[in-house]
Write a protein that holds these residues in place. Structure first.
Motif, PDB file in Angstrom:
ATOM      1  N   GLY A 103       0.360   1.419 -14.293  1.00 31.61           N
ATOM      2  CA  GLY A 103       1.392   0.655 -13.593  1.00 31.61           C
ATOM      3  C   GLY A 103       1.744   1.197 -12.212  1.00 31.61           C
ATOM      4  N   ARG A 104       0.955   2.153 -11.718  1.00 31.81           N
ATOM      5  CA  ARG A 104       1.240   2.731 -10.401  1.00 31.81           C
ATOM      6  C   ARG A 104      -0.081   2.849  -9.638  1.00 31.81           C
ATOM      7  N   TYR A 105      -0.234   2.024  -8.623  1.00 27.14           N
ATOM      8  CA  TYR A 105      -1.496   1.955  -7.897  1.00 27.14           C
ATOM      9  C   TYR A 105      -1.257   2.219  -6.418  1.00 27.14           C
ATOM     10  N   ARG A 106      -2.363   2.309  -5.671  1.00 26.11           N
ATOM     11  CA  ARG A 106      -2.222   2.514  -4.219  1.00 26.11           C
ATOM     12  C   ARG A 106      -2.271   1.185  -3.480  1.00 26.11           C
TER      13      ARG A 106
ATOM     14  N   TYR B 240       0.839  -1.212   0.000  1.00 27.06           N
ATOM     15  CA  TYR B 240       0.000   0.000   0.000  1.00 27.06           C
ATOM     16  C   TYR B 240       0.867   1.252   0.000  1.00 27.06           C
ATOM     17  N   ARG B 241       0.700   2.093  -1.001  1.00 28.89           N
ATOM     18  CA  ARG B 241       1.435   3.362  -1.046  1.00 28.89           C
ATOM     19  C   ARG B 241       0.509   4.443  -1.570  1.00 28.89           C
ATOM     20  N   TYR B 242       0.537   5.605  -0.909  1.00 29.76           N
ATOM     21  CA  TYR B 242      -0.273   6.721  -1.368  1.00 29.76           C
ATOM     22  C   TYR B 242       0.486   7.392  -2.502  1.00 29.76           C
ATOM     23  N   GLU B 243       0.217   6.960  -3.736  1.00 28.38           N
ATOM     24  CA  GLU B 243       0.977   7.412  -4.911  1.00 28.38           C
ATOM     25  C   GLU B 243       0.067   8.187  -5.845  1.00 28.38           C
ATOM     26  N   ASN B 244       0.664   8.921  -6.775  1.00 28.82           N
ATOM     27  CA  ASN B 244      -0.104   9.494  -7.878  1.00 28.82           C
ATOM     28  C   ASN B 244      -0.454   8.357  -8.814  1.00 28.82           C
TER      29      ASN B 244
ATOM     30  N   CYS C 183      17.016  10.542  -9.492  1.00 29.60           N
ATOM     31  CA  CYS C 183      15.883  11.456  -9.708  1.00 29.60           C
ATOM     32  C   CYS C 183      15.374  11.325 -11.141  1.00 29.60           C
ATOM     33  N   LYS C 184      14.015  11.366 -11.262  1.00 31.44           N
ATOM     34  CA  LYS C 184      13.440  11.162 -12.596  1.00 31.44           C
ATOM     35  C   LYS C 184      13.293  12.464 -13.381  1.00 31.44           C
ATOM     36  N   GLU C 185      13.551  13.629 -12.706  1.00 32.83           N
ATOM     37  CA  GLU C 185      13.456  14.932 -13.392  1.00 32.83           C
ATOM     38  C   GLU C 185      14.582  15.031 -14.427  1.00 32.83           C
TER      39      GLU C 185
ATOM     40  N   VAL D  85      20.487   3.421  -7.783  1.00 32.12           N
ATOM     41  CA  VAL D  85      20.781   3.450  -6.351  1.00 32.12           C
ATOM     42  C   VAL D  85      19.671   2.796  -5.541  1.00 32.12           C
ATOM     43  N   ARG D  86      18.494   2.585  -6.151  1.00 33.87           N
ATOM     44  CA  ARG D  86      17.314   2.035  -5.483  1.00 33.87           C
ATOM     45  C   ARG D  86      16.781   3.040  -4.463  1.00 33.87           C
ATOM     46  N   GLY D  87      15.470   2.950  -4.237  1.00 38.36           N
ATOM     47  CA  GLY D  87      14.808   3.959  -3.417  1.00 38.36           C
ATOM     48  C   GLY D  87      14.972   3.814  -1.916  1.00 38.36           C
TER      49      GLY D  87
ATOM     50  N   THR E   1      10.524  -0.046 -14.366  1.00 38.17           N
ATOM     51  CA  THR E   1      11.081  -1.112 -13.545  1.00 38.17           C
ATOM     52  C   THR E   1      10.036  -2.157 -13.173  1.00 38.17           C
ATOM     53  N   ILE E   2      10.354  -3.394 -13.475  1.00 39.34           N
ATOM     54  CA  ILE E   2       9.449  -4.480 -13.110  1.00 39.34           C
ATOM     55  C   ILE E   2       9.825  -4.997 -11.727  1.00 39.34           C
ATOM     56  N   CYS E   3      11.108  -4.917 -11.440  1.00 39.13           N
ATOM     57  CA  CYS E   3      11.588  -5.560 -10.231  1.00 39.13           C
ATOM     58  C   CYS E   3      12.852  -4.864  -9.739  1.00 39.13           C
TER      59      CYS E   3
ATOM     60  N   GLU F 268       1.570  -6.405 -11.004  1.00 43.02           N
ATOM     61  CA  GLU F 268       0.792  -5.683 -12.024  1.00 43.02           C
ATOM     62  C   GLU F 268       1.698  -5.296 -13.199  1.00 43.02           C
ATOM     63  N   ARG F 269       2.915  -4.858 -12.864  1.00 44.10           N
ATOM     64  CA  ARG F 269       3.842  -4.461 -13.946  1.00 44.10           C
ATOM     65  C   ARG F 269       4.271  -5.662 -14.770  1.00 44.10           C
ATOM     66  N   LEU F 270       4.415  -6.804 -14.099  1.00 44.47           N
ATOM     67  CA  LEU F 270       4.786  -8.018 -14.826  1.00 44.47           C
ATOM     68  C   LEU F 270       3.670  -8.400 -15.806  1.00 44.47           C
TER      69      LEU F 270
HETATM   70  P1  ATP Z   1       9.196   3.161  -8.834  1.00 45.95           P
HETATM   71  O1  ATP Z   1      10.551   3.720  -9.113  1.00 45.95           O
HETATM   72  O2  ATP Z   1       8.469   2.694 -10.051  1.00 45.95           O
HETATM   73  O3  ATP Z   1       8.378   4.057  -7.946  1.00 45.95           O
HETATM   74  P2  ATP Z   1      10.049   1.770  -6.525  1.00 45.95           P
HETATM   75  O4  ATP Z   1      11.520   1.916  -6.542  1.00 45.95           O
HETATM   76  O5  ATP Z   1       9.255   2.653  -5.635  1.00 45.95           O
HETATM   77  O6  ATP Z   1       9.453   1.819  -8.008  1.00 45.95           O
HETATM   78  P3  ATP Z   1      10.198  -0.725  -5.110  1.00 45.95           P
HETATM   79  O7  ATP Z   1       9.934  -0.152  -3.783  1.00 45.95           O
HETATM   80  O8  ATP Z   1      11.559  -1.181  -5.411  1.00 45.95           O
HETATM   81  O9  ATP Z   1       9.675   0.260  -6.244  1.00 45.95           O
HETATM   82  O10 ATP Z   1       9.180  -1.933  -5.383  1.00 45.95           O
HETATM   83  C1  ATP Z   1       9.508  -3.030  -6.233  1.00 45.95           C
HETATM   84  C2  ATP Z   1       8.569  -3.129  -7.410  1.00 45.95           C
HETATM   85  O11 ATP Z   1       7.214  -2.964  -7.015  1.00 45.95           O
HETATM   86  C3  ATP Z   1       8.755  -2.054  -8.468  1.00 45.95           C
HETATM   87  O12 ATP Z   1       9.811  -2.374  -9.321  1.00 45.95           O
HETATM   88  C4  ATP Z   1       7.429  -2.078  -9.184  1.00 45.95           C
HETATM   89  O13 ATP Z   1       7.373  -3.124 -10.126  1.00 45.95           O
HETATM   90  C5  ATP Z   1       6.460  -2.376  -8.072  1.00 45.95           C
HETATM   91  N1  ATP Z   1       5.804  -1.142  -7.592  1.00 45.95           N
HETATM   92  C6  ATP Z   1       6.296  -0.205  -6.754  1.00 45.95           C
HETATM   93  N2  ATP Z   1       5.391   0.755  -6.515  1.00 45.95           N
HETATM   94  C7  ATP Z   1       4.273   0.396  -7.212  1.00 45.95           C
HETATM   95  C8  ATP Z   1       2.964   0.954  -7.357  1.00 45.95           C
HETATM   96  N3  ATP Z   1       2.613   2.065  -6.730  1.00 45.95           N
HETATM   97  N4  ATP Z   1       2.080   0.315  -8.159  1.00 45.95           N
HETATM   98  C9  ATP Z   1       2.410  -0.827  -8.800  1.00 45.95           C
HETATM   99  N5  ATP Z   1       3.610  -1.420  -8.690  1.00 45.95           N
HETATM  100  C10 ATP Z   1       4.538  -0.824  -7.904  1.00 45.95           C
END
Ligand code: ATP
Ligand code: MG
Length: 437
Positions: free
Chosen positions: A119-122, A111-115, A208-210, A256-258, A279-281, A308-310
């Protein structure tokens, strides 16, 4: 709005759930072959676990967590990822004293409060793997090879593996200083987020994605060239291990990963198809994490893959997952006598693991047949007074259209012999003909 799913959440409907089951079964089978065991962790944890385990400076902790107080006033957070919960469980359940290394896998919602966007869900789903207790590069290679074999089994092509090392706290601190010296003259040109990162975690600016920030960091000193001896040798070990298995990769000094807790190896599998959500993984080594979460210093490494991305990637590469046939026979009925007989027959067939249904809505024969056709039954049989009296009926193969006279007494045995999908072994039949197949 109470009757609409909250933004960023989706139902996985019966019409698509077979795809999830397919992926889950391939993933769990493969993990088992690599010696990884499944772990199931809670959907929510104490907020502090994620603050420590994911890291205060990350976007996840800063902006994306679903945090609330429970009725006793405890701060609770819905898991934004799986690693922190698995680490907590490793410590709490004394896994350090079990046979090493500890190799675990999971299949979770997160669960993440995202925009919300493609491919990007909450609420989303991750398959993940975590391994504890092994400090050498061999386990990094094992985990990466598990992923690459998973993709191969699914028939995925063009899924690029990028690896990097972000060093240990020692070499990273020195690198941070170098990076800051390089970035300081451009501080005003960085995005607001990166200006904040400059003091707290300058490494993240590389990620950074900017576009404006990406241009600036293009000339920055590279991490792999600034590693200490131990971290450099570890990266070399991972590279030669991957070469040894013939796994193709690219060293990308910008990954660098998040998350805050990564050390040494980091890696990503990225879609190389235009139009997909990157990124799928992602994964990496986190040798400091167990200690940060209250355990003894323990090396660890893992990855998380967005399901979902896969699925999107499989779709965009035109890889179809076929829906397996599930139902074997539909017994259509005319009249009460036939209906009672059909109820019994369906019950007996189900005992033998044959997928069987009969009408539950008192429908016309025509409507029953339409239903059988829509639901994709392999066989149908129509029972009326005549059939019950004579003990015979006509079994119809729905795909070939072929019809066969059958005695109703023999229908169970006959079906079991002719089914395409062998049913599970039946415990109630002493001599189960399907077991001789
Ligand atoms: P992104 O750069 O896309 O925000 P992330 O670095 O935040 O990804 P991770 O925390 O490494 O992602 O999570 C591993 C994987 O989970 C990601 O590679 C992606 O496939 C998936 N993922 C992450 N956030 C989301 C989301 N909000 N909705 C769908 N899939 C997600
Ligand atoms: Mg993210």
């Amino acid at each position: 709005m109470f009757n609409q799913a909250p933004k960023g959440t989706r139902d996985i409907l019966p019409s698509e759930v077979y795809k999830w089951q397919y992926l889950e079964s391939i993933f769990s089978t493969l993990c088992a072959k690599f010696g990884y065991k499944e772990i199931r962790i809670p959907v929510f944890e104490h907020t502090e676990l994620f603050q420590r385990g994911v890291g205060d400076s990350t976007d996840i902790v800063q902006k994306e967590m679903y945090t609330f107080n429970d009725k006793a006033g405890r701060s609770i957070t819905l898991r934004p990822e799986g690693t922190a919960g698995v680490v907590r469980s490793y410590i709490e359940n004394g896994m350090a004293s079990m046979a090493q290394p500890i190799k675990l896998y999971y299949n979770i919602s997160a669960y993440r409060y995202e925009n919300v966007q493609k491919g990007r869900y909450r609420e989303f789903h991750q398959f993940g793997v975590e391994a504890f207790g092994s400090a050498g590069p061999e386990i990094d290679v094992e985990i990466i090879s598990l992923l690459s074999m998973f993709f191969e089994r699914l028939g995925l092509a063009n899924t690029g593996l990028n690896i990097n090392s972000i060093g240990c706290p020692r070499c990273r601190d020195a690198y941070h200083e170098k990076l800051k010296v390089f970035l300081r003259p451009h501080l005003d040109e960085l995005c607001e987020n990166c200006q904040n990162r400059f003091e707290r975690n300058p490494l993240r600016i590389l990620d950074c994605k900017e576009e404006s920030c990406q241009k600036i960091v293009a000339g920055a000193p590279l991490l792999p060239e600034n590693l200490c001896g131990e971290c450099g040798a570890h990266l070399e070990g991972v590279m030669s291990g991957l070469d040894n298995l013939g796994i193709v990769y690219r060293v990308d000094p910008q990954i660098v990963r998040g998350l805050d807790y990564y050390t040494k190896t980091v890696f990503e599998f990225v879609s190389e198809n235009p139009g997909s959500q990157g990124t799928i993984c992602g994964g990496g080594r986190y040798d400091g994490l167990v200690e940060v979460c209250g355990g003894a210093p323990t090396p660890g490494i893992g990855f998380a893959l967005g399901v979902e991305r896969l699925l999107m990637e499989l779709d965009s590469q035109g890889i179809l997952i076929e829906e397996p046939p599930v139902m074997d026979i539909y017994i259509a009925t005319l009249g009460h006598k036939a209906s009672d007989f059909a109820q019994r027959l369906v019950y007996e067939l189900r005992k033998c693991n044959v997928g069987a249904e009969t009408d539950l809505l008192d429908r016309s024969l025509k409507a029953q047949m339409k239903y059988a056709d829509k639901k994709g039954f392999l066989y149908t049989i129509v029972l009326g007074d005549d059939e019950i009296e004579s003990g015979k009926g006509v079994l119809r193969d729905m795909r070939s259209g072929e019809k066969k006279d059958v005695s109703l007494d023999s229908i169970i045995d006959r079906l079991k012999k002719s089914l395409l999908v062998a049913p599970e072994p039946c415990r109630t039949c002493p001599s189960d003909p399907t077991q001789q197949k």
